[in-house]
Motif scaffolding. Sequence first.
Motif, PDB file in Angstrom:
ATOM      1  N   ALA A   1       3.915  10.098  13.145  1.00 36.91           N
ATOM      2  CA  ALA A   1       4.256   8.718  12.773  1.00 36.91           C
ATOM      3  C   ALA A   1       3.473   8.249  11.567  1.00 36.91           C
ATOM      4  O   ALA A   1       2.869   7.173  11.564  1.00 36.91           O
ATOM      5  CB  ALA A   1       4.041   7.792  13.959  1.00 36.91           C
ATOM      6  N   GLU A   2       3.492   9.043  10.523  1.00 41.12           N
ATOM      7  CA  GLU A   2       2.767   8.709   9.298  1.00 41.12           C
ATOM      8  C   GLU A   2       3.657   9.036   8.101  1.00 41.12           C
ATOM      9  O   GLU A   2       4.180  10.149   8.007  1.00 41.12           O
ATOM     10  CB  GLU A   2       1.471   9.520   9.243  1.00 41.12           C
ATOM     11  N   LYS A   3       3.850   8.070   7.204  1.00 45.39           N
ATOM     12  CA  LYS A   3       4.784   8.257   6.097  1.00 45.39           C
ATOM     13  C   LYS A   3       4.173   7.782   4.780  1.00 45.39           C
ATOM     14  O   LYS A   3       3.350   6.863   4.757  1.00 45.39           O
ATOM     15  CB  LYS A   3       6.096   7.501   6.372  1.00 45.39           C
ATOM     16  N   TYR A   4       4.644   8.431   3.700  1.00 46.17           N
ATOM     17  CA  TYR A   4       4.130   8.157   2.365  1.00 46.17           C
ATOM     18  C   TYR A   4       5.293   7.895   1.409  1.00 46.17           C
ATOM     19  O   TYR A   4       6.398   8.393   1.593  1.00 46.17           O
ATOM     20  CB  TYR A   4       3.294   9.336   1.879  1.00 46.17           C
ATOM     21  N   GLY A   5       5.006   7.130   0.360  1.00 50.60           N
ATOM     22  CA  GLY A   5       6.048   6.664  -0.530  1.00 50.60           C
ATOM     23  C   GLY A   5       6.825   7.769  -1.216  1.00 50.60           C
ATOM     24  O   GLY A   5       6.256   8.736  -1.722  1.00 50.60           O
TER      25      GLY A   5
ATOM     26  N   GLU B   1       7.388   3.209  -3.860  1.00 51.12           N
ATOM     27  CA  GLU B   1       6.021   3.524  -4.251  1.00 51.12           C
ATOM     28  C   GLU B   1       5.010   2.815  -3.360  1.00 51.12           C
ATOM     29  O   GLU B   1       3.842   3.196  -3.301  1.00 51.12           O
ATOM     30  CB  GLU B   1       5.780   3.126  -5.706  1.00 51.12           C
ATOM     31  N   ALA B   2       5.468   1.759  -2.655  1.00 54.61           N
ATOM     32  CA  ALA B   2       4.547   0.990  -1.822  1.00 54.61           C
ATOM     33  C   ALA B   2       5.318   0.285  -0.718  1.00 54.61           C
ATOM     34  O   ALA B   2       6.516   0.010  -0.841  1.00 54.61           O
ATOM     35  CB  ALA B   2       3.781  -0.021  -2.673  1.00 54.61           C
ATOM     36  N   VAL B   3       4.594  -0.030   0.369  1.00 56.23           N
ATOM     37  CA  VAL B   3       5.180  -0.698   1.525  1.00 56.23           C
ATOM     38  C   VAL B   3       4.225  -1.782   1.993  1.00 56.23           C
ATOM     39  O   VAL B   3       3.007  -1.660   1.842  1.00 56.23           O
ATOM     40  CB  VAL B   3       5.445   0.319   2.668  1.00 56.23           C
ATOM     41  N   ALA B   4       4.788  -2.842   2.561  1.00 50.66           N
ATOM     42  CA  ALA B   4       3.985  -3.920   3.129  1.00 50.66           C
ATOM     43  C   ALA B   4       4.644  -4.383   4.424  1.00 50.66           C
ATOM     44  O   ALA B   4       5.871  -4.476   4.502  1.00 50.66           O
ATOM     45  CB  ALA B   4       3.853  -5.083   2.154  1.00 50.66           C
ATOM     46  N   VAL B   5       3.821  -4.665   5.439  1.00 52.86           N
ATOM     47  CA  VAL B   5       4.307  -5.168   6.718  1.00 52.86           C
ATOM     48  C   VAL B   5       3.507  -6.405   7.083  1.00 52.86           C
ATOM     49  O   VAL B   5       2.269  -6.389   7.030  1.00 52.86           O
ATOM     50  CB  VAL B   5       4.171  -4.107   7.828  1.00 52.86           C
ATOM     51  N   SER B   6       4.189  -7.459   7.427  1.00 54.05           N
ATOM     52  CA  SER B   6       3.487  -8.685   7.797  1.00 54.05           C
ATOM     53  C   SER B   6       2.730  -8.496   9.104  1.00 54.05           C
ATOM     54  O   SER B   6       3.067  -7.640   9.920  1.00 54.05           O
ATOM     55  CB  SER B   6       4.481  -9.848   7.929  1.00 54.05           C
ATOM     56  N   ASP B   7       1.698  -9.317   9.310  1.00 53.35           N
ATOM     57  CA  ASP B   7       0.866  -9.189  10.509  1.00 53.35           C
ATOM     58  C   ASP B   7       1.664  -9.347  11.795  1.00 53.35           C
ATOM     59  O   ASP B   7       1.365  -8.717  12.810  1.00 53.35           O
ATOM     60  CB  ASP B   7      -0.251 -10.236  10.491  1.00 53.35           C
ATOM     61  N   ASP B   8       2.699 -10.177  11.772  1.00 52.45           N
ATOM     62  CA  ASP B   8       3.497 -10.383  12.987  1.00 52.45           C
ATOM     63  C   ASP B   8       4.693  -9.434  13.066  1.00 52.45           C
ATOM     64  O   ASP B   8       5.532  -9.558  13.957  1.00 52.45           O
ATOM     65  CB  ASP B   8       3.969 -11.829  13.084  1.00 52.45           C
ATOM     66  N   LEU B   9       4.762  -8.481  12.143  1.00 56.27           N
ATOM     67  CA  LEU B   9       5.787  -7.427  12.131  1.00 56.27           C
ATOM     68  C   LEU B   9       7.200  -7.968  11.940  1.00 56.27           C
ATOM     69  O   LEU B   9       8.169  -7.271  12.231  1.00 56.27           O
ATOM     70  CB  LEU B   9       5.734  -6.603  13.434  1.00 56.27           C
TER      71      LEU B   9
ATOM     72  N   LYS C   1       0.839  -1.188   0.000  1.00 59.04           N
ATOM     73  CA  LYS C   1       0.000   0.000   0.000  1.00 59.04           C
ATOM     74  C   LYS C   1       0.879   1.244   0.000  1.00 59.04           C
ATOM     75  O   LYS C   1       2.094   1.147   0.106  1.00 59.04           O
ATOM     76  CB  LYS C   1      -0.946  -0.047   1.195  1.00 59.04           C
ATOM     77  N   HIS C   2       0.253   2.412  -0.125  1.00 57.91           N
ATOM     78  CA  HIS C   2       1.028   3.613  -0.446  1.00 57.91           C
ATOM     79  C   HIS C   2       1.567   4.357   0.770  1.00 57.91           C
ATOM     80  O   HIS C   2       2.359   5.287   0.629  1.00 57.91           O
ATOM     81  CB  HIS C   2       0.175   4.580  -1.269  1.00 57.91           C
ATOM     82  N   GLY C   3       1.139   3.996   1.958  1.00 62.22           N
ATOM     83  CA  GLY C   3       1.581   4.729   3.137  1.00 62.22           C
ATOM     84  C   GLY C   3       1.606   3.855   4.366  1.00 62.22           C
ATOM     85  O   GLY C   3       1.122   2.717   4.368  1.00 62.22           O
ATOM     86  N   LEU C   4       2.165   4.398   5.420  1.00 63.28           N
ATOM     87  CA  LEU C   4       2.366   3.653   6.653  1.00 63.28           C
ATOM     88  C   LEU C   4       2.017   4.562   7.820  1.00 63.28           C
ATOM     89  O   LEU C   4       2.486   5.694   7.901  1.00 63.28           O
ATOM     90  CB  LEU C   4       3.836   3.229   6.736  1.00 63.28           C
TER      91      LEU C   4
END
Length: 629
Positions: A105-109, A113-121, A28-31
């Motif tokens: 604590a909010e960041k954008y690409g 262009e995209a970021v992914a984080v696993s459920d268990d981090l 997704k495009h942000g975190l």
Amino acid sequence: MRVAIALTVVLSTATAIADVAGHDLVFKHGLSYFGNLKYPADFKHFEWADPAATKGGTLRLSAVGRFDTFNPLIEKGRAPAGVANFGEDNHLYDRLMQPTADRAAEKYGRLAEAVAVSDDLTLVAFRLRRSARFHDGVPVTAHDVKFTFDMIKAHGGPSLKTIFRDVTHATLNGDYEIHFHVGAGSSTNLNVALYLASLYALPRHYWAEREFDRTTTEPPLGSGPYRIGETRDGKWIVYERVADYWGSKLPVNVGRYNFDAISYDYYLDKHVQKESLKGDVFDVLLEDVAKDWYSNYNIDEVERGLLVKELVLHQNPAGFPVAFMWNLREPQFADIRVREALWWLYDFEWSNRVLYHDFYLRADSYFTNTDMSHSGTLPSPAELEILEPYRGRIPPRVFTDVYRVPDTKGRGVHRESIVRAERLLASAGWILQDGRRVHRDTGERFALDFMYAGDHLERVGLPYVTTLSKMGIGISARTIEPSNYVSRLRRRKFDATILGIGGSLTPGVELRTTFGSYAADVDSSRNLMGIKDPVVDELIEKVIAAESRPKMIAAARALDRVLLWNFYGVPGFYAPGYRFIYWDRLSRPEVIGRYRPGFPDTWWWDDEKASNLDQGKRALTGVSPAATR
């Protein structure tokens, strides 16, 4: 499987892949640490940046000290302004993601262009933009990001190594996707992903022919909006805007990086620096001395609005700011009674009234100005659940007393504080003998050497060290040349200094290098005080491992109370805003971010204001100024 803390990422078309370890990754495009992202995937620009800002002009800035390397990732040397590992003070490189000034604590690409984080981090993945380029035209790839991360792990300074300690390695999925792996069983939270998002990419092909672990004064190859155009002897540096910068039209960059050039002139003396501003040698100063803010700029140019004084309020976490910091490795600080006595003797109210024109606010926490501060109450049930297992290992007042810094009313000698301090020192064996504070058993003199980073801090410390001297404590206090000061901090060669500890709305792995026992014995780590407490170590891990915001607040408050009641340092004070003084030839957006003022990246040169300023100065002095454009 542990649930990620309010991880929100939005992409117009989210795509999922299965990692080799079996993780389902949604890019997704942000975190975001706290909840839903403010800006959608198709946003055009940040609200705190003006897309109508004009390009052009030279912004002339200043700095104090000297620089001797362009590589800030290693322990050696001092990098110049404009090349920072974290934050916005980096003109040379693009980070993987861009923080926004109006949300915490909010960041954008950006590079990514995209970021992914696993459920268990345990897995953080970034997909890079194929349009990204270094200044020599070579594409920025995941190989460059991996190279940078590997160099940090191998040669980075202690603080960087500690922050990324739980990230065991990075792997590539093609040329434009990188996966960072967090070790199994590591205590971690989303902060690891946010720190990884702050990484920039060094050009692997450039460094292949250079020694990474050595200081260098050769202007490096970057990818960001500016390149180094001129530099001289650690005293002067100019960044030139890259005309064909690959990222200029990214939503995170629209309305930013507007000056054709940004220069930094270095000064060894702050007084000379400030007089140079009044002489229009440079354009903007962030004033850091309250006395000077009130009394040093009573000049015609300010009265006529040619030189603007502006207080820009903020909501930044203050941490443990402008504090008297002890080197706990020195034996005189081993007894908690001694540390508490020193705590009683600081009269902030007098200093704030007499020296600072009542400008500052008092700090009373290691998480000042955030909801993670102890908040002036006894521990809540959630905090007690964390603290109870440590009863008998932490100061009992953690459970029974509300922590409050001494309030002396600011009218001079405060008898109660002095009496309390005297009793504590005497009970610890430090007695007065012929006006000298000596140890009852050994006859050793109680002496403290205060080391300051600048003569403006001598003024901050003078009332306090005078009080200590009146208590019979032997005092020496002096300003150290900046490079020597940094060197002595790194090597822990000091008794006491004035130095704050930065704050965060999302404390995490950086707590290990700031307060952890491991970092106490590592030169150049952020644990300057030398705190070595197993309870503190365990509480740090509870903050890091918290699975929800309420649990993080409870753990942080528990940690805050333990640190405070151990009297490791004397809380200082913080400013409610940024004190800007600038020549009125510049403009900035009407909207200012809550957590940073958008300087210098959202400001711009204003031709009309520059012309009016020239006319105003001509009318005042009769001389036609030659403003730089």
